[in-house]
Design a protein around this motif. Sequence first.
Motif, PDB file in Angstrom:
ATOM      1  N   ALA A 258       0.847  -1.196   0.000  1.00 57.64           N
ATOM      2  CA  ALA A 258       0.000   0.000   0.000  1.00 57.64           C
ATOM      3  C   ALA A 258       0.879   1.240   0.000  1.00 57.64           C
ATOM      4  CB  ALA A 258      -0.918   0.006   1.208  1.00 57.64           C
ATOM      5  N   LEU A 259       0.534   2.202  -0.848  1.00 59.86           N
ATOM      6  CA  LEU A 259       1.251   3.479  -0.900  1.00 59.86           C
ATOM      7  C   LEU A 259       0.234   4.601  -0.853  1.00 59.86           C
ATOM      8  CD1 LEU A 259       3.811   5.169  -1.247  1.00 59.86           C
ATOM      9  CD2 LEU A 259       3.593   4.865  -3.730  1.00 59.86           C
ATOM     10  N   PRO A 260      -0.093   5.107   0.357  1.00 58.64           N
ATOM     11  CA  PRO A 260      -1.016   6.235   0.450  1.00 58.64           C
ATOM     12  C   PRO A 260      -0.384   7.465  -0.200  1.00 58.64           C
ATOM     13  CG  PRO A 260      -0.701   5.174   2.592  1.00 58.64           C
ATOM     14  CD  PRO A 260       0.370   4.659   1.684  1.00 58.64           C
ATOM     15  N   LEU A 261      -1.073   8.043  -1.190  1.00 60.97           N
ATOM     16  CA  LEU A 261      -0.496   9.160  -1.918  1.00 60.97           C
ATOM     17  C   LEU A 261      -1.592   9.956  -2.610  1.00 60.97           C
ATOM     18  CD1 LEU A 261       2.084  10.587  -3.073  1.00 60.97           C
ATOM     19  CD2 LEU A 261       1.924   8.996  -5.011  1.00 60.97           C
ATOM     20  N   ASP A 262      -1.613  11.258  -2.373  1.00 59.46           N
ATOM     21  CA  ASP A 262      -2.493  12.153  -3.118  1.00 59.46           C
ATOM     22  C   ASP A 262      -1.783  12.493  -4.418  1.00 59.46           C
ATOM     23  OD1 ASP A 262      -4.033  14.130  -4.213  1.00 59.46           O
ATOM     24  OD2 ASP A 262      -4.041  15.436  -2.450  1.00 59.46           O
ATOM     25  N   ILE A 263      -2.227  11.916  -5.510  1.00 55.58           N
ATOM     26  CA  ILE A 263      -1.506  12.072  -6.772  1.00 55.58           C
ATOM     27  C   ILE A 263      -1.587  13.501  -7.308  1.00 55.58           C
ATOM     28  CG2 ILE A 263      -1.719   9.647  -7.434  1.00 55.58           C
ATOM     29  CD1 ILE A 263      -4.036  10.461  -9.273  1.00 55.58           C
ATOM     30  N   ALA A 269       5.066  13.576  -7.357  1.00 55.64           N
ATOM     31  CA  ALA A 269       6.089  12.973  -8.207  1.00 55.64           C
ATOM     32  C   ALA A 269       7.354  12.683  -7.407  1.00 55.64           C
ATOM     33  CB  ALA A 269       6.402  13.896  -9.389  1.00 55.64           C
ATOM     34  N   ALA A 270       7.726  13.603  -6.513  1.00 61.05           N
ATOM     35  CA  ALA A 270       8.925  13.401  -5.698  1.00 61.05           C
ATOM     36  C   ALA A 270       8.749  12.227  -4.747  1.00 61.05           C
ATOM     37  CB  ALA A 270       9.245  14.675  -4.922  1.00 61.05           C
ATOM     38  N   LEU A 272       6.784   9.657  -5.184  1.00 64.42           N
ATOM     39  CA  LEU A 272       6.778   8.428  -5.974  1.00 64.42           C
ATOM     40  C   LEU A 272       8.212   8.051  -6.364  1.00 64.42           C
ATOM     41  CD1 LEU A 272       5.194   6.189  -7.331  1.00 64.42           C
ATOM     42  CD2 LEU A 272       4.860   7.689  -9.307  1.00 64.42           C
ATOM     43  N   GLN A 273       9.004   9.047  -6.710  1.00 63.84           N
ATOM     44  CA  GLN A 273      10.383   8.767  -7.066  1.00 63.84           C
ATOM     45  C   GLN A 273      11.177   8.250  -5.877  1.00 63.84           C
ATOM     46  OE1 GLN A 273      11.429   8.719 -10.171  1.00 63.84           O
ATOM     47  NE2 GLN A 273      13.343   7.825  -9.393  1.00 63.84           N
ATOM     48  N   ALA A 274      10.858   8.757  -4.681  1.00 63.19           N
ATOM     49  CA  ALA A 274      11.514   8.252  -3.472  1.00 63.19           C
ATOM     50  C   ALA A 274      11.185   6.781  -3.263  1.00 63.19           C
ATOM     51  CB  ALA A 274      11.085   9.081  -2.266  1.00 63.19           C
ATOM     52  N   HIS A 275       9.942   6.404  -3.564  1.00 58.92           N
ATOM     53  CA  HIS A 275       9.540   4.998  -3.475  1.00 58.92           C
ATOM     54  C   HIS A 275      10.344   4.159  -4.467  1.00 58.92           C
ATOM     55  CE1 HIS A 275       6.723   1.615  -2.848  1.00 58.92           C
ATOM     56  NE2 HIS A 275       6.911   1.400  -4.136  1.00 58.92           N
ATOM     57  N   VAL A 276      10.509   4.671  -5.689  1.00 58.16           N
ATOM     58  CA  VAL A 276      11.279   3.955  -6.703  1.00 58.16           C
ATOM     59  C   VAL A 276      12.726   3.794  -6.249  1.00 58.16           C
ATOM     60  CG1 VAL A 276      12.209   4.120  -9.041  1.00 58.16           C
ATOM     61  CG2 VAL A 276       9.796   4.619  -8.623  1.00 58.16           C
ATOM     62  N   SER A 277      13.290   4.843  -5.678  1.00 58.45           N
ATOM     63  CA  SER A 277      14.681   4.782  -5.227  1.00 58.45           C
ATOM     64  C   SER A 277      14.874   3.722  -4.150  1.00 58.45           C
ATOM     65  CB  SER A 277      15.112   6.150  -4.694  1.00 58.45           C
ATOM     66  OG  SER A 277      15.049   7.130  -5.724  1.00 58.45           O
ATOM     67  N   GLN A 318       1.868  14.346 -15.215  1.00 54.71           N
ATOM     68  CA  GLN A 318       3.054  14.689 -14.438  1.00 54.71           C
ATOM     69  C   GLN A 318       3.779  13.451 -13.917  1.00 54.71           C
ATOM     70  OE1 GLN A 318       1.852  17.540 -11.446  1.00 54.71           O
ATOM     71  NE2 GLN A 318       1.816  19.231 -12.913  1.00 54.71           N
ATOM     72  N   LEU A 319       3.036  12.477 -13.427  1.00 59.89           N
ATOM     73  CA  LEU A 319       3.679  11.275 -12.893  1.00 59.89           C
ATOM     74  C   LEU A 319       4.361  10.474 -13.999  1.00 59.89           C
ATOM     75  CD1 LEU A 319       1.080  10.054 -10.234  1.00 59.89           C
ATOM     76  CD2 LEU A 319       3.129  11.449  -9.896  1.00 59.89           C
ATOM     77  N   SER A 320       3.734  10.394 -15.161  1.00 55.37           N
ATOM     78  CA  SER A 320       4.342   9.656 -16.271  1.00 55.37           C
ATOM     79  C   SER A 320       5.638  10.322 -16.713  1.00 55.37           C
ATOM     80  CB  SER A 320       3.373   9.570 -17.456  1.00 55.37           C
ATOM     81  OG  SER A 320       2.238   8.808 -17.127  1.00 55.37           O
ATOM     82  N   GLN A 321       5.598  11.633 -16.831  1.00 58.73           N
ATOM     83  CA  GLN A 321       6.805  12.356 -17.233  1.00 58.73           C
ATOM     84  C   GLN A 321       7.917  12.174 -16.208  1.00 58.73           C
ATOM     85  OE1 GLN A 321       5.007  16.305 -17.874  1.00 58.73           O
ATOM     86  NE2 GLN A 321       5.613  16.143 -20.017  1.00 58.73           N
ATOM     87  N   ALA A 322       7.555  12.257 -14.921  1.00 56.29           N
ATOM     88  CA  ALA A 322       8.562  12.106 -13.871  1.00 56.29           C
ATOM     89  C   ALA A 322       9.181  10.714 -13.889  1.00 56.29           C
ATOM     90  CB  ALA A 322       7.933  12.398 -12.509  1.00 56.29           C
ATOM     91  N   LEU A 323       8.353   9.697 -14.083  1.00 46.43           N
ATOM     92  CA  LEU A 323       8.869   8.323 -14.111  1.00 46.43           C
ATOM     93  C   LEU A 323       9.808   8.107 -15.293  1.00 46.43           C
ATOM     94  CD1 LEU A 323       5.614   6.415 -13.106  1.00 46.43           C
ATOM     95  CD2 LEU A 323       7.746   6.463 -11.794  1.00 46.43           C
ATOM     96  N   LEU A 324       9.443   8.646 -16.450  1.00 43.68           N
ATOM     97  CA  LEU A 324      10.296   8.489 -17.618  1.00 43.68           C
ATOM     98  C   LEU A 324      11.583   9.309 -17.480  1.00 43.68           C
ATOM     99  CD1 LEU A 324       7.617   8.555 -20.457  1.00 43.68           C
ATOM    100  CD2 LEU A 324       8.974   6.590 -19.749  1.00 43.68           C
ATOM    101  N   ASP A 325      11.473  10.505 -16.912  1.00 39.45           N
ATOM    102  CA  ASP A 325      12.656  11.362 -16.761  1.00 39.45           C
ATOM    103  C   ASP A 325      13.671  10.783 -15.774  1.00 39.45           C
ATOM    104  OD1 ASP A 325      11.666  13.186 -18.552  1.00 39.45           O
ATOM    105  OD2 ASP A 325      10.873  14.558 -17.039  1.00 39.45           O
TER     106      ASP A 325
END
Length: 447
Positions: A258-263, A269-270, A272-277, A318-325
Amino acid sequence: MSDRYLSFVNSLWGRRLAQAVGLPQPLPLQRHRSGQPGLANPVIVAGAGRLTEHVHRLFSSTDTVAATAATVKAPSTVKVQGAVFDATHVADLQHLDELYTFFHANARRLGQHARVVVLGTAPEHCQDLPQAVAQRALEGLVRSLAKELRRAITVQLIYVAPGAEDALDSSLRFFLSRRSAYVSGQVIRLQKPVDSHITLHWDKPFAGRRALVTGASRGIGLAIAQVLARDGAHVVCVDVPQAQSALQQAADSVDGSALPLDITAPDAAALLQAHVSQYGAFDVVVHNAGITRDKTIAKMTETAWRSVLAVNLEAPLQLSQALLDNHGLNPGGRIVCVSSISGIAGNLGQSNYATSKAGVIGLVQGLAPRAAAQQVTVNAVAPGFIETQMTAKVPLLIREAGRRMNSLLQGGQPVDVAETIAWLAHPASGGVNSQVVRVCGQSLLGA
């Protein structure tokens, strides 16, 4: 939400009454269940195009029985559960007669819930004008067959670009199976895959892969998480912090996270990127979260306008762009967005919603070429009337119209959207890019 009319006309007395007075008689759709055969069986294969041999190889690797139309010796009264016509060789108007001959002879052989696929070459890939005209004509044939064959039979057209033959398997497997029960009358374009060939197990194609699903605490989002998890994915379920209890329950039900997040938050985006890291990049991202704030535009508040666009369109962009970037998607990754037939045809009292969902289509078409450079595909589904908590609140007469105004004469289920997304997200679907697939039973709205 139950469809009482569907249940009634499939009872003994309801069926007799419907036949007596000429009421519509929809058949309950047969959807995929674990342990069931994957493909329709038996299937007739016809046509003389460049894909016929490839189609036979697919069937030879499964338990499906395929026979060419020329060698079928069974009486015409024997039912079959599928038909594939390879029309890639159709080079002029005279060649179209072959499709008439085949479907005229075999339409009545198709059993209930049968699957029909026509294969073609997209007009933009044709060598001359007569071929381009004839190939474009296939769309009218397929959409008409999808409306007239009835009996819960679905019909699709797949345009396969030259050189994309090896990208066909996942799409054929989807459209010839019960997974595509509520998808009909669709035209799909296959290109050369954006990613390299992979080895996979068809039963668990997402094994070892990470998927992100927004709006996953209930409804369609929960169904998406369940189908992806069923097929082997570890699903990260996302929803607003206010829904954390339901979100955690949903994640637990699919052995996910579970990832509680107001998209829509400025730092979404930051975060979500922290989760990816911390946990690694995703293989599948599904932008499912969406809201409605229905009013005619004259009565709509600015807040209602902006909030719908923020959740449904701005956040996925915004989230798609951030993930690709930031390399948040692995090579071979898939982005799938949820649009709507409202975004294709518009809808009374939904100018904000239709704007956002049409924008999602623009997002898919604009982002797909850029994502392809990173070996990532971007596609969308456009659901029609789906039986959810949201449609349960629709007034009865409007709800009934929504259910019956399609070729299958009923509403879809959240799992129908989920199965279509799983096909688009499939590791072998790298040839499906920049596509918008309607999951609407071939709704008359916007048809």
